[in-house]
Design a protein around this motif. Structure first.
Motif, mmCIF file in Angstrom:
data_model
loop_
_atom_site.group_PDB
_atom_site.id
_atom_site.type_symbol
_atom_site.label_atom_id
_atom_site.label_comp_id
_atom_site.label_asym_id
_atom_site.label_seq_id
_atom_site.Cartn_x
_atom_site.Cartn_y
_atom_site.Cartn_z
ATOM 1 N N VAL A 86 35.025 45.812 42.247
ATOM 2 C CA VAL A 86 35.653 45.189 41.081
ATOM 3 C C VAL A 86 36.719 44.182 41.494
ATOM 4 N N ASP A 87 37.147 44.246 42.764
ATOM 5 C CA ASP A 87 38.141 43.289 43.247
ATOM 6 C C ASP A 87 37.567 41.877 43.373
ATOM 7 N N SER A 143 29.504 43.077 41.789
ATOM 8 C CA SER A 143 29.635 41.642 42.019
ATOM 9 C C SER A 143 28.333 40.901 41.721
ATOM 10 N N LYS A 169 33.381 39.278 38.608
ATOM 11 C CA LYS A 169 33.881 38.579 37.433
ATOM 12 C C LYS A 169 33.924 39.537 36.253
ATOM 13 N N ARG A 170 34.997 39.448 35.466
ATOM 14 C CA ARG A 170 35.211 40.402 34.387
ATOM 15 C C ARG A 170 34.037 40.446 33.401
ATOM 16 N N GLU A 171 33.503 39.282 33.037
ATOM 17 C CA GLU A 171 32.416 39.268 32.063
ATOM 18 C C GLU A 171 31.149 39.917 32.614
ATOM 19 N N ASN A 172 30.883 39.717 33.913
ATOM 20 C CA ASN A 172 29.734 40.365 34.547
ATOM 21 C C ASN A 172 29.936 41.870 34.631
ATOM 22 N N LEU A 173 31.153 42.269 34.944
ATOM 23 C CA LEU A 173 31.481 43.679 35.072
ATOM 24 C C LEU A 173 31.265 44.416 33.760
ATOM 25 N N LEU A 174 31.777 43.868 32.679
ATOM 26 C CA LEU A 174 31.652 44.511 31.375
ATOM 27 C C LEU A 174 30.202 44.553 30.907
ATOM 28 N N SER A 232 37.140 49.914 43.697
ATOM 29 C CA SER A 232 36.932 49.076 44.874
ATOM 30 C C SER A 232 37.038 49.985 46.102
ATOM 31 N N MET A 259 35.471 52.272 37.438
ATOM 32 C CA MET A 259 35.482 50.944 38.054
ATOM 33 C C MET A 259 36.387 51.012 39.274
#
Length: 305
Positions: A131-132, A102, A135-140, A159, A157
């Motif tokens: 991952v719940d 996160s 944000k998707r862009e931060n995660l990738l 939770s 990935m």
């Protein structure tokens, strides 16, 4: 594979869970074991000693080592906790590095872990947690950055809170376990004595209900344990603090706070032990308990870290 006691072939592995403070290590341990054995609070550096959680995946026994978070230590207790975490990594068959996904960028604690593992020439599995809410862009972006460091063979990935992805991680860990006999009974979920787990239940409530630095200035130790014929148990514990002025804060107005702590901790203990618990707490001032070698032995930590 090994044959333990003439039964089916078995495998066994110690799995160290490393991560920065508040990465979610204790929540992951509880999820992997299937029971709450490690305390969980929003405050960083809640875990002070290694706690072993035990789980089975078919013929494989996995022993998960929940370590104190790795960070830049300031006090003697901090240094002892960080050294204990690194010792767990050295002794483990498999290392999982848990990262809070996160965050927008890589935190300092995770950088310390990656650098330390590289120096020790250890490979690890990467688990991007939370991952719940990430944000998707931060995660990738985080996954790409960590993968490029060349330390991680597999990336998961997950939770820890919801359980998403945790079973896949657990299956992977089981597949890496070397052949060997189980070290613990099939129904055992933790290596710590119940007296320690009960004391941790009280410390958890103190962390949750007290503010700022006070939770870090106290510890909880078992004092007495008496089983009764009706199946209930009387548990006595001591809350050690450093200054007399802290006592009034813990007790609260007319004893209201210590009562809330006791009642909430009793609920956790009832579930943990499967029996009714009568909890009795004493608050004792013991200045500089964090400089007492006996306190470190009780936590399984090295005093001269």
């Amino acid at each position: 594979m090994s044959d333990s006691g003439g039964g089916a072939p078995t495998c066994f592995a110690y799995v160290a869970i490393l991560g920065a403070p508040n990465a979610g290590k204790s929540t992951l341990l509880n999820r992997l074991v299937g029971a709450k054995i490690a305390i969980v609070t929003p405050k960083a550096q809640t875990t002070r000693r290694r706690l072993l959680g035990i789980a089975a995946v078919e013929g494989t026994q996995l022993v998960f080592v929940d370590t104190p978070g790795i960070f830049q230590p300031r006090r003697r207790l901090d240094r002892a906790m960080v050294r204990d975490a690194w010792r767990s990594a050295v002794d483990a068959d498999v290392i999982v590095v848990l990262v809070d996904a996160s965050h927008r960028s890589l935190d300092h604690g995770t950088r310390l872990i990656v650098e330390g593992l590289k120096q020790r020439r250890h490979k690890a599995i990467l688990a991007l947690n939370k991952v719940d809410v990430a944000k998707r862009e931060n995660l990738l972006a985080l996954a790409r950055l960590l993968h490029e460091m060349g330390l991680f063979g597999d990336v998961f990935m997950i939770s820890s809170l919801t359980g998403d992805g945790v079973e896949d991680l657990k299956a992977k860990l089981a597949s890496l376990a070397p052949a060997g006999p189980w070290h613990y009974a099939a129904d055992q979920i933790a290596d710590a004595p119940m007296r320690f787990l009960a004391a941790e239940a009280t410390r958890e409530q103190l962390f949750l209900q007290l503010k700022e630095e006070l939770p870090y200035a106290l510890t909880v130790e078992p004092e007495s344990w008496e089983d009764f014929a009706d199946g209930s148990v009387r548990v006595g514990q001591i809350i050690l603090i450093e200054r007399d002025s802290q006592k009034a804060i813990i007790l609260g107005k007319r004893g209201a706070r210590i009562k809330e702590v006791r009642e909430a901790a009793q609920v956790t203990m009832n579930e943990l032990l499967g029996q009714k618990v009568h909890l009795f707490l004493r608050v004792v001032v013991r200045g500089k308990w964090q400089e007492d070698p006996e306190r470190y032995r009780a936590l399984g930590l090295e005093f001269d870290a």
